[in-house]
Write an enzyme that holds these catalytic residues in place. Structure first.
Site, PDB file in Angstrom:
ATOM      1  CG  HIS A 159       3.026 -44.268  95.102  1.00  0.00           C
ATOM      2  ND1 HIS A 159       2.975 -44.716  96.096  1.00  0.00           N
ATOM      3  CD2 HIS A 159       3.751 -45.155  94.188  1.00  0.00           C
ATOM      4  CE1 HIS A 159       3.722 -45.861  96.170  1.00  0.00           C
ATOM      5  NE2 HIS A 159       4.084 -46.026  95.065  1.00  0.00           N
ATOM      6  CG  ASP A 219       0.201 -43.101  97.238  1.00  0.00           C
ATOM      7  OD1 ASP A 219      -0.224 -44.058  96.644  1.00  0.00           O
ATOM      8  OD2 ASP A 219       1.558 -42.884  97.349  1.00  0.00           O
ATOM      9  CD  GLU A 237      11.312 -49.044  96.683  1.00  0.00           C
ATOM     10  OE1 GLU A 237      11.088 -47.899  96.748  1.00  0.00           O
ATOM     11  OE2 GLU A 237      10.712 -50.060  97.275  1.00  0.00           O
ATOM     12  CG  HIS A 261      11.523 -54.806  97.862  1.00  0.00           C
ATOM     13  ND1 HIS A 261      11.335 -53.636  97.274  1.00  0.00           N
ATOM     14  CD2 HIS A 261      10.301 -54.937  98.303  1.00  0.00           C
ATOM     15  CE1 HIS A 261      10.260 -52.973  97.117  1.00  0.00           C
ATOM     16  NE2 HIS A 261       9.553 -53.887  97.897  1.00  0.00           N
ATOM     17  CG  ASP A 316       5.176 -53.385 102.120  1.00  0.00           C
ATOM     18  OD1 ASP A 316       6.314 -53.433 101.821  1.00  0.00           O
ATOM     19  OD2 ASP A 316       4.256 -52.923 101.288  1.00  0.00           O
ATOM     20  CG  ASP A 371       7.071 -49.205 100.974  1.00  0.00           C
ATOM     21  OD1 ASP A 371       5.913 -49.361 101.145  1.00  0.00           O
ATOM     22  OD2 ASP A 371       7.654 -49.383 100.111  1.00  0.00           O
TER      23      ASP A 371
END
Ligand code: XUL
Ligand code: CO
Length: 446
Positions: A102, A105, A233, A272, A310, A340
């Site tokens: 990102h 990040d 996503e 997810h 995660d 991830d």
């Protein structure tokens, strides 16, 4: 490279399965081994997630971070730069080819977006330099539009137009960054693109804005000649009560509503999928069937806990079926397997960063081996082909060819005894197939 951030760890070697004990070595992932017509590294296209691996403090809602990291004590741009050096050492020692990040990040925010972008560009200059002297590529980058309080009610779906404008400017910089670092994809995870309560939400207006935003992003990508794949996503909830990209099927319907199927594909994540009440395989199958499988976020959740953990993927059954879908898809194209994932809070040492990736990579490599063997022996294909064979000839073939209608079909069955139709069905032999799958896993990996 400035200094060794992981001085006690060398390049992680492939050793095969000679020992029953796991260590700082691969037992299944042999990057350059050719299987199923491709090198393992090209089937799997492993990627390290910058945010988890170099940004995580391993805190949770009740406790502070536990992570011990070689850059502890540094702040601001000094921290950001040290992490780049540490990251490229980590990539090299682990033997991965890709990473994802990102914008937030990699560099801290400044007072204005202009200052923030300047920080970001200083760091991406370092990426570009490192990329010249290593084989590392960016699988995808993305914009963090969920941490800062300005995104309290979403970014593109925020009720506040200034926030929409800020998000547009942030993604503009994100697409410029993608082009600069040669990112093979650009991801949109709608962190807060959803709602908490319908009492205060104009859902239609928010979704229209979101659709408009994705179209604007695609237009800008085209304008600057960015040729990477744009990806959405899906995630059903967390942080929002309901997120608009709920799951693959919902996101595909959204894409069709707003004319995005030509320009976007999907990035699907294991945990997810579970939060949406699906398996990982289901999500990949839905995307594959629509020809919209883009990339995968590799992780897993826990049966006992209903939120996004995660965790690193260690479930062979899941990785086998995920890789089965990937093999059926002919590979992931520009996509890859991005971890991830983060080590557990109690796994806080730097070597845990390696152990966690190693088990993830080995579990997917093992899954790939089993999937290729299943495919080679046509275990599931033959069974499925036989199960649907009544559509190959006779009335079934006519139905598929559009040659029948309700009246003709009525004629066909109206006078037949119930037992006659019943005897046309065959057992699905689910348990038998699961037993065969177990045998394939055990036998292929022995
Ligand atoms: C959050 C998530 C994100 C996206 C990128 O659940 O998966 O890390 O992958 O923003
Ligand atoms: Co993700």
């Amino acid at each position: 490279m400035q200094q060794a951030y992981f001085p006690n760890i060398g390049k992680v070697p492939y050793t095969g399965t000679s020992s029953l004990k796991a260590g700082l070595n691969f037992q299944y992932y042999d990057a350059d081994e050719v299987i199923g017509g491709k090198k393992m590294r090209d089937w799997l296209r492993f990627s390290v997630a910058y945010w988890h691996t170099f940004g995580q403090k391993l805190d949770d809602i009740f406790g502070d971070g536990t992570a011990i990291r070689p850059w502890d004590g540094l702040t601001g741009m000094d921290l950001a730069k040290a992490r780049v050096d540490g990251a490229f050492e980590f990539f090299d020692k682990l033997g991965v080819d890709f990473f994802c990040f990102h914008d937030r990040d990699i560099a801290p925010e400044g007072d204005t977006l202009r200052e923030t972008n300047k920080n970001l560009e200083e760091i991406t200059d370092m990426f570009v330099d490192y990329q010249k002297t290593s084989h590392m590529k960016v699988l995808w980058n993305t914009a963090n539009m969920f941490t800062n309080p300005r995104f309290v009610a979403g970014a593109a779906s925020s009720p506040f137009a200034d926030v929409f404008a800020f998000a547009a400017a942030q993604v503009k910089e994100g697409l410029d960054t993608a082009k600069k670092v040669g990112a093979e994809n650009y991801v949109f995870w709608g962190g807060r693109e959803g709602y908490e309560s319908l009492l205060n939400t104009d859902m239609k207006r928010e979704q229209d804005h979101l659709g408009q935003f994705f179209n604007m992003a695609a237009d800008y990508a085209k304008e600057i000649g960015y040729t990477g794949q744009l990806l959405l996503e899906p995630k059903p909830k967390e942080p929002m009560m309901h997120q608009y990209d709920f799951d693959a099927a919902t996101t595909i319907a959204f894409m069709k509503t707003y004319g995005l199927e030509g320009t976007y594909k999907l990035n699907l994540e294991g945990n997810h999928a579970n939060l949406a009440g699906h398996t990982y395989q289901h999500e990949i199958r839905v995307a594959r069937s629509a020809n919209l499988l883009g990339s995968l976020d590799a992780n897993q959740g826990d049966k006992l806990i209903g939120w996004d953990l995660d965790q690193f993927p260690t479930n062979l059954y899941e990785t086998t079926m995920a890789m089965y879908e990937v093999v059926e898809n002919g590979g992931l194209g520009k996509g890859g397997l991005n971890f991830d994932a983060k080590p557990r809070r109690s796994s806080f040492t730097p070597d845990d960063m390696f152990y966690a990736h190693i088990v993830g990579m080995d579990t997917f490599a093992a899954g790939l081996k089993v999937a290729l063997k299943l495919k080679q022996d046509k275990v599931l294909e033959n069974f499925v082909a036989d199960r649907y064979s009544s559509y190959d000839t006779g009335v079934g073939a006519n139905i598929e060819a559009g040659k029948e209608d309700f009246k003709s079909l009525n004629q066909l069955v109206i006078d037949r005894p119930q037992s006659d139709i019943r005897s046309a069905t065959k057992s699905g032999h689910w348990e038998e197939l699961e037993a065969t799958l177990n045998r394939y896993i055990i036998d292929t990996l022995k």
